[in-house]
Each structure stands twice: as C-alpha cells, then as structure tokens.
Motif scaffolding. Structure first.
Motif, mmCIF file in Angstrom:
data_model
loop_
_atom_site.group_PDB
_atom_site.id
_atom_site.type_symbol
_atom_site.label_atom_id
_atom_site.label_comp_id
_atom_site.label_asym_id
_atom_site.label_seq_id
_atom_site.Cartn_x
_atom_site.Cartn_y
_atom_site.Cartn_z
ATOM 1 N N MET A 296 43.947 44.967 32.539
ATOM 2 C CA MET A 296 44.633 45.708 31.485
ATOM 3 C C MET A 296 43.602 46.012 30.409
ATOM 4 S SD MET A 296 48.045 44.991 29.303
ATOM 5 C CE MET A 296 47.359 43.586 28.475
ATOM 6 N N ARG A 297 43.589 47.266 29.985
ATOM 7 C CA ARG A 297 42.585 47.710 29.021
ATOM 8 C C ARG A 297 43.238 48.583 27.958
ATOM 9 N NH1 ARG A 297 39.003 50.976 32.565
ATOM 10 N NH2 ARG A 297 37.955 51.387 30.606
ATOM 11 N N GLY B 288 47.996 40.167 42.137
ATOM 12 C CA GLY B 288 48.621 38.877 41.887
ATOM 13 C C GLY B 288 48.578 38.402 40.444
ATOM 14 N N ARG B 289 47.604 38.922 39.683
ATOM 15 C CA ARG B 289 47.470 38.495 38.285
ATOM 16 C C ARG B 289 47.046 39.672 37.427
ATOM 17 N NH1 ARG B 289 43.116 33.718 37.939
ATOM 18 N NH2 ARG B 289 41.860 35.431 38.701
ATOM 19 N N LEU B 290 47.406 39.594 36.149
ATOM 20 C CA LEU B 290 46.870 40.490 35.135
ATOM 21 C C LEU B 290 45.716 39.782 34.452
ATOM 22 C CD1 LEU B 290 50.003 41.856 33.266
ATOM 23 C CD2 LEU B 290 48.213 43.237 34.303
ATOM 24 N N VAL B 291 44.687 40.523 34.129
ATOM 25 C CA VAL B 291 43.566 39.959 33.381
ATOM 26 C C VAL B 291 43.199 40.952 32.282
ATOM 27 C CG1 VAL B 291 41.862 40.896 35.002
ATOM 28 C CG2 VAL B 291 41.240 38.976 33.538
ATOM 29 N N LEU B 292 42.835 40.415 31.138
ATOM 30 C CA LEU B 292 42.401 41.246 30.018
ATOM 31 C C LEU B 292 41.408 40.461 29.197
ATOM 32 C CD1 LEU B 292 43.803 40.277 27.049
ATOM 33 C CD2 LEU B 292 45.818 40.922 28.330
ATOM 34 N N THR B 293 40.702 41.164 28.341
ATOM 35 C CA THR B 293 39.834 40.509 27.378
ATOM 36 C C THR B 293 40.283 40.930 25.984
ATOM 37 O OG1 THR B 293 38.165 42.271 27.410
ATOM 38 C CG2 THR B 293 37.876 40.451 28.973
ATOM 39 N N VAL B 294 40.139 40.012 25.040
ATOM 40 C CA VAL B 294 40.491 40.294 23.650
ATOM 41 C C VAL B 294 39.388 39.715 22.767
ATOM 42 C CG1 VAL B 294 41.970 38.251 23.444
ATOM 43 C CG2 VAL B 294 42.300 40.160 21.886
ATOM 44 N N ASN B 295 38.942 40.518 21.826
ATOM 45 C CA ASN B 295 37.836 40.146 20.960
ATOM 46 C C ASN B 295 38.116 38.843 20.224
ATOM 47 O OD1 ASN B 295 36.026 40.270 18.463
ATOM 48 N ND2 ASN B 295 35.275 41.985 19.691
ATOM 49 N N LEU B 296 37.103 38.001 20.130
ATOM 50 C CA LEU B 296 37.244 36.733 19.413
ATOM 51 C C LEU B 296 37.624 36.943 17.949
ATOM 52 C CD1 LEU B 296 35.861 35.615 21.978
ATOM 53 C CD2 LEU B 296 34.523 34.143 20.504
ATOM 54 N N LEU B 297 37.293 38.089 17.393
ATOM 55 C CA LEU B 297 37.585 38.382 15.988
ATOM 56 C C LEU B 297 38.907 39.126 15.803
ATOM 57 C CD1 LEU B 297 34.000 39.441 14.861
ATOM 58 C CD2 LEU B 297 35.102 37.201 14.619
ATOM 59 N N ASN B 298 39.775 39.082 16.825
ATOM 60 C CA ASN B 298 41.064 39.779 16.759
ATOM 61 C C ASN B 298 42.203 38.762 16.965
ATOM 62 O OD1 ASN B 298 43.149 41.613 16.824
ATOM 63 N ND2 ASN B 298 42.272 42.882 18.437
ATOM 64 N N PRO B 299 42.428 37.894 15.975
ATOM 65 C CA PRO B 299 43.428 36.834 16.157
ATOM 66 C C PRO B 299 44.851 37.350 16.301
ATOM 67 C CG PRO B 299 42.635 36.857 13.898
ATOM 68 C CD PRO B 299 41.768 37.815 14.677
ATOM 69 N N PRO C 170 37.675 55.662 37.462
ATOM 70 C CA PRO C 170 38.402 55.886 38.716
ATOM 71 C C PRO C 170 39.616 54.966 38.875
ATOM 72 C CG PRO C 170 36.042 55.849 39.111
ATOM 73 C CD PRO C 170 36.243 55.426 37.680
ATOM 74 N N ASP C 171 40.722 55.547 39.302
ATOM 75 C CA ASP C 171 41.989 54.871 39.597
ATOM 76 C C ASP C 171 42.700 54.283 38.381
ATOM 77 O OD1 ASP C 171 41.866 55.581 42.221
ATOM 78 O OD2 ASP C 171 41.248 53.616 42.950
ATOM 79 N N LEU C 172 42.197 54.523 37.183
ATOM 80 C CA LEU C 172 42.839 54.039 35.963
ATOM 81 C C LEU C 172 44.165 54.763 35.770
ATOM 82 C CD1 LEU C 172 42.017 52.168 33.527
ATOM 83 C CD2 LEU C 172 41.414 54.276 32.350
ATOM 84 N N SER C 173 45.187 54.029 35.317
ATOM 85 C CA SER C 173 46.475 54.657 35.014
ATOM 86 C C SER C 173 46.846 54.381 33.565
ATOM 87 C CB SER C 173 47.567 54.149 35.966
ATOM 88 O OG SER C 173 47.745 52.758 35.830
ATOM 89 N N ASP D 154 44.002 48.943 35.309
ATOM 90 C CA ASP D 154 42.812 49.201 36.115
ATOM 91 C C ASP D 154 42.840 48.360 37.390
ATOM 92 O OD1 ASP D 154 40.288 49.609 37.150
ATOM 93 O OD2 ASP D 154 39.215 49.008 35.335
ATOM 94 N N PRO D 155 43.233 48.970 38.528
ATOM 95 C CA PRO D 155 43.288 48.205 39.780
ATOM 96 C C PRO D 155 41.911 47.876 40.350
ATOM 97 C CG PRO D 155 43.789 50.499 40.196
ATOM 98 C CD PRO D 155 43.684 50.350 38.700
ATOM 99 N N LEU D 156 40.866 48.498 39.833
ATOM 100 C CA LEU D 156 39.500 48.231 40.305
ATOM 101 C C LEU D 156 38.714 47.393 39.292
ATOM 102 C CD1 LEU D 156 38.654 51.760 41.769
ATOM 103 C CD2 LEU D 156 39.613 49.759 42.928
#
Length: 168
Positions: A75-76, A109-120, A38-41, A58-60
């Motif tokens: 961010m995904r 106010g901020r962007l947040v993302l995750t990145v795999n530890l095995l993806n340098p 839901p609400d993904l762009s 992803d605002p949610l």
C-alpha cells in the motif's frame, strides 16, 4: 460510513483536488495520479458519499522492496484530504482496507506499508486500524527512515472485482 472503491484510469482526474497540509509525507492527488508504476491501482476513500482521500495498491511491491514477499500487497501513497483530517476517516479506511484488498487481490496474504518515523499521526492511525509493527525499519525511503507495518488479509470465498479488470 467509509467506503473504498477502485478508480479506473479514465476517472483518475477525480482525485486531483485532494491536498495535504504543507510538510506532510504523501504527495497531493494531482501528483499521485502521475505514478505509472506497473500494475499499480488507484483507490478512493469516501465518507458518507464524499471523496475524502485516496491510496494506491501495488501487487508487485516485493519486486521493489526486499523486505516484502511475493504474496504481499503493498500500500502506497495514502492521502486524506487536509479538509477531512482529524475526523477518524484515515483510521476507519485503514480498518476497512484488509477486507477490501482481499477482494481486489485474492492471491495476496498480507498488506505491507511503510510510514515515516517522523509521522506519528499516520503511524497511530495504522496501528489503531490493526496494522502490526514487528520492529522493521526501511531506510531506503526518499523522505527518511520508515516503520514497516503489516496487516493480514482475510481469506475470501468470492470472486474478486479486480482492480486490474477493465470495468469498475
């Protein structure tokens, strides 16, 4: 020159040919556009007018990740097509992203993302673009533990061209 743009639902098919190398961490474009969160762009990355990648906002995000706040924008699914990797397009796109995202979502106010530890390589691109690593690790990822990265969004003084609007 890197440009970022919203991709409306009736044009998502334009992203289907984007591919990654085997063993990389994002899905291919054809798989990513099936995400019905839901609400993904969806957003395109162009280099000198050529489509080279995509990402999702992803605002949610905070409703799905307890480390995020309601005022954070997630961010995904960042994907730079395999034919265009290694040319600096990912880093350039991520450097342009905070200003772009602030126009799309002025309430965040901020962007947040995750990145795999095995993806340098991806980690280096995000850090090179100004994302901060404050030491947080997200252990709930389907593909293993991930760094949590942040970037502040600049304040905007203009009305947004919202990714949630019916026009592009």
């Amino acid at each position: 020159m890197i440009t970022l743009s919203h991709v409306p639902a009736d044009r998502l098919h334009e992203l289907t040919h984007l591919q990654q190398h085997p063993g990389q961490y994002a899905n291919n474009g054809a798989q990513m556009i099936l995400d019905d969160t839901p609400d993904l762009s969806f957003h395109a990355i162009h280099a000198d007018g050529e489509l080279v990648g995509m990402f999702k906002l992803d605002p949610l995000y905070a409703q799905r990740h307890d480390f995020a706040k309601e005022t954070d924008l997630g961010m995904r699914g960042v994907l730079i097509d395999m034919a265009h990797q290694g040319k600096g397009f990912g880093t350039a796109a991520m450097a342009a992203l905070p200003a772009y995202a602030a126009r799309q979502y002025p309430d965040k106010g901020r962007l947040v993302l995750t990145v795999n530890l095995l993806n340098p390589a991806a980690y280096a691109a995000y850090r090179g673009a100004g994302f901060r690593d404050e030491g947080g690790i997200y252990a709930g990822g389907s593909r293993g533990p991930q760094h949590i990265l942040w970037a502040d969004l600049p304040l905007t003084g203009t009305a947004p061209c919202s990714a949630r609007s019916s026009t592009s």
